[in-house]
Design a protein around this motif. Sequence first.
Motif, mmCIF file in Angstrom:
data_model
loop_
_atom_site.group_PDB
_atom_site.id
_atom_site.type_symbol
_atom_site.label_atom_id
_atom_site.label_comp_id
_atom_site.label_asym_id
_atom_site.label_seq_id
_atom_site.Cartn_x
_atom_site.Cartn_y
_atom_site.Cartn_z
ATOM 1 N N THR A 106 54.855 -1.173 -12.698
ATOM 2 C CA THR A 106 55.064 -2.625 -12.624
ATOM 3 C C THR A 106 53.767 -3.408 -12.422
ATOM 4 O O THR A 106 53.727 -4.613 -12.687
ATOM 5 N N GLY A 107 52.726 -2.759 -11.902
ATOM 6 C CA GLY A 107 51.467 -3.446 -11.661
ATOM 7 C C GLY A 107 51.484 -4.408 -10.498
ATOM 8 O O GLY A 107 50.594 -5.255 -10.356
ATOM 9 N N GLN A 108 52.465 -4.277 -9.609
ATOM 10 C CA GLN A 108 52.654 -5.243 -8.521
ATOM 11 C C GLN A 108 51.958 -4.846 -7.212
ATOM 12 O O GLN A 108 52.142 -5.506 -6.195
ATOM 13 N N TYR A 109 51.160 -3.785 -7.210
ATOM 14 C CA TYR A 109 50.622 -3.286 -5.932
ATOM 15 C C TYR A 109 49.466 -4.126 -5.396
ATOM 16 O O TYR A 109 49.050 -3.957 -4.249
ATOM 17 N N GLY A 110 48.919 -5.006 -6.233
ATOM 18 C CA GLY A 110 47.888 -5.926 -5.759
ATOM 19 C C GLY A 110 46.475 -5.503 -6.046
ATOM 20 O O GLY A 110 45.524 -6.249 -5.734
ATOM 21 N N GLY A 111 46.279 -4.331 -6.624
ATOM 22 C CA GLY A 111 44.939 -3.841 -6.910
ATOM 23 C C GLY A 111 44.604 -3.931 -8.382
ATOM 24 O O GLY A 111 45.382 -4.426 -9.197
ATOM 25 N N PRO A 112 43.421 -3.446 -8.752
ATOM 26 C CA PRO A 112 42.970 -3.529 -10.149
ATOM 27 C C PRO A 112 43.700 -2.539 -11.045
ATOM 28 O O PRO A 112 44.351 -1.591 -10.579
ATOM 29 N N GLU A 113 43.584 -2.768 -12.334
ATOM 30 C CA GLU A 113 44.159 -1.848 -13.307
ATOM 31 C C GLU A 113 43.461 -0.495 -13.213
ATOM 32 O O GLU A 113 42.237 -0.418 -13.060
ATOM 33 N N ILE A 114 44.249 0.563 -13.309
ATOM 34 C CA ILE A 114 43.721 1.918 -13.203
ATOM 35 C C ILE A 114 43.667 2.528 -14.598
ATOM 36 O O ILE A 114 44.675 2.604 -15.298
ATOM 37 N N ASP A 115 42.463 2.951 -14.988
ATOM 38 C CA ASP A 115 42.318 3.660 -16.249
ATOM 39 C C ASP A 115 41.765 5.047 -15.962
ATOM 40 O O ASP A 115 41.634 5.455 -14.806
ATOM 41 N N ALA A 116 41.431 5.777 -17.005
ATOM 42 C CA ALA A 116 41.001 7.165 -16.833
ATOM 43 C C ALA A 116 39.726 7.291 -16.018
ATOM 44 O O ALA A 116 39.477 8.328 -15.386
ATOM 45 N N ASP A 117 38.898 6.242 -16.003
ATOM 46 C CA ASP A 117 37.626 6.295 -15.271
ATOM 47 C C ASP A 117 37.732 5.750 -13.858
ATOM 48 O O ASP A 117 36.730 5.731 -13.126
ATOM 49 N N SER A 118 38.908 5.306 -13.458
ATOM 50 C CA SER A 118 39.076 4.750 -12.113
ATOM 51 C C SER A 118 38.878 5.829 -11.051
ATOM 52 O O SER A 118 39.320 6.970 -11.223
ATOM 53 N N PRO A 119 38.227 5.485 -9.934
ATOM 54 C CA PRO A 119 38.068 6.458 -8.849
ATOM 55 C C PRO A 119 39.392 6.848 -8.196
ATOM 56 O O PRO A 119 39.457 7.841 -7.475
ATOM 57 N N PHE A 120 40.450 6.077 -8.464
ATOM 58 C CA PHE A 120 41.753 6.368 -7.865
ATOM 59 C C PHE A 120 42.679 7.125 -8.810
ATOM 60 O O PHE A 120 43.794 7.485 -8.423
ATOM 61 N N ALA A 121 42.243 7.364 -10.034
ATOM 62 C CA ALA A 121 43.139 7.958 -11.035
ATOM 63 C C ALA A 121 43.634 9.341 -10.613
ATOM 64 O O ALA A 121 44.830 9.651 -10.743
ATOM 65 N N ASP A 122 42.758 10.177 -10.105
ATOM 66 C CA ASP A 122 43.165 11.546 -9.760
ATOM 67 C C ASP A 122 44.193 11.569 -8.634
ATOM 68 O O ASP A 122 45.163 12.340 -8.689
ATOM 69 N N ASP A 123 43.979 10.740 -7.619
ATOM 70 C CA ASP A 123 44.930 10.707 -6.498
ATOM 71 C C ASP A 123 46.304 10.236 -6.954
ATOM 72 O O ASP A 123 47.337 10.780 -6.548
ATOM 73 N N LEU A 124 46.323 9.221 -7.807
ATOM 74 C CA LEU A 124 47.606 8.702 -8.288
ATOM 75 C C LEU A 124 48.302 9.738 -9.177
ATOM 76 O O LEU A 124 49.511 9.953 -9.059
ATOM 77 N N LYS A 125 47.538 10.390 -10.037
ATOM 78 C CA LYS A 125 48.143 11.394 -10.914
ATOM 79 C C LYS A 125 48.720 12.548 -10.107
ATOM 80 O O LYS A 125 49.797 13.063 -10.413
#
Length: 405
Positions: A238-257
Motif C-alpha cells: 500500500t505504500g502507507q508506512y511513511g518512508g521512502p520507496e524501496i527498490d533493489a538498491d535500498s538498504p532496507f530491501a534485504d530485511d523486508l524481503k
Amino acid sequence: MAVGPGTLPQFFPVKGVKTGIVSAGIKKPGRKDLVVIELAPGSRVAGIFTTNQFCAAPVQLCRRHLQAAEPRFLLINTGNANAGTGEPGMRDAVACCAALAENAGVELQAVLPFSTGVIGEPLPAGRIIDALPALLAGTAEDRWADAAAGIMTTDTRAKGASRQLHLGEHRVNISGISKGAGMIRPNMATMLGFIATDAKLAPELLSRWSAELGERSFNRITIDGDTSTNDACMLMATGQYGGPEIDADSPFADDLKTALQEVYLELAHAIVRDGEGATKFVTIEVSRAASVQEALDVAFTVAHSPLVKTALFASDPNWGRILAAVGRAGVEGLDLQALAIFLGDVCLVRNGGRADDYSEERGQAMMNQEEITIHIDLGRGEVSERVWTCDLSHDYVTINAEYRT
C-alpha cells in the motif's frame, strides 16, 4: 486432522488495507463465504497464478485487470470455483466485479476476482451481487482472522501469518492469509494466498519478489500432485508506512524481503499441515544435486509416491519405497555408491544399499514422529532444494469421495 497447533497469530494491521466478510449463501446457507480486501489508492499489486490450461474465469479476468488499472478491491468467494464454466462463467465474473465497482465507486478493472470451490457448476452471481452492500459496509483493518476463515473450503482451520519490523525510523507491518488442503501441487499449488504490507515497493521489485517468494514457498509444496484451476497468490503493497520507496538498491530491501519470505513460508507450510487427512508434516531435502531441476525432480518424485506417502501414514520405516522413488526420478548417470538417504538423523542407504549402522528400531523411532525429514544426498553437485508434503491417509480418500455430497 491436521499437524501442529494451527493457531492464528496476532495480525498486525496493515495501513491502507481493510477486509470484510459476509454470508452470500453460495453453497451452504449461513456460511461466511464472501470476502473483500480493500486497498488504499496508490497501492500496488503483483501475483502469480495457476498454470493449469483450464484456468478459471476469475483467474483470466484477474490477469487482465492487473494489466489495465490500479487495483482497489479483491473479491474472493468460496463454495464455487467458477472453473469449467465457459463464457457464462466469464460473464458471471465480470458481473460480480462490475457490481462491486459500482457500489464502491471505482472502475471495473480496479476489482480483482478470486474463486475457490467445486469445479463445473455455475457461479450464483446474483447471491454474490446481493451481498455486496453489506460486505463493503463491514470492512475494517482488524478483520484479518475473519477473512482467513472466510476463504476456507475443505480446510479444517484458518491460516495466517504476520510480522512487524522497523525500516529505519518507520514501522512496517506484513499480514497474510492462505487457504488450501487438497488439489495442491506446485505451478501453482487449490490454494489462494494474499499477503499485504504497508511498505512502499518499487513496481519492478514487487513483481520480482512476488515471483521469487512464491516459487520458493507455495511452489515447493504438494499434497496430492493435482494442480488446481484456480490458484493465485497476490502480494500487495500500500505504500502507507511513511518512508521512502524501496527498490533493489535500498538498504532496507534485504530485511523486508526476509520478513516477507517468513510470511510466505509460514502460509505455505500451514497448507501442508492442514492437508486433507494429513497426520504428518514431511520435509524432503535434496542436497548435492547437479541442478535445481534435478533436485526438484527427485524431491517431488518422493513426495508424490503413493507408496512412500502411505508408509508415512502407517509410520512404517519401509525405506525401500524411498529408495525406489529416488531411482525412478530420472537422474541420468546416478552414482549409487555416492548416494545417501537419511530419515531424520538415521542413515537408511549408503554405498548402494542399506547402511551398515541402520536398525529397524532407529528407523521406527523416526517414523513415529509427527514431523519428519527425508534427506537425499545425491553426491553429484552443489545444489540443494527443499519441498514439503504430508502423508496419505484413509481420510483423504473419504474427504474427496464425499466432497460434493
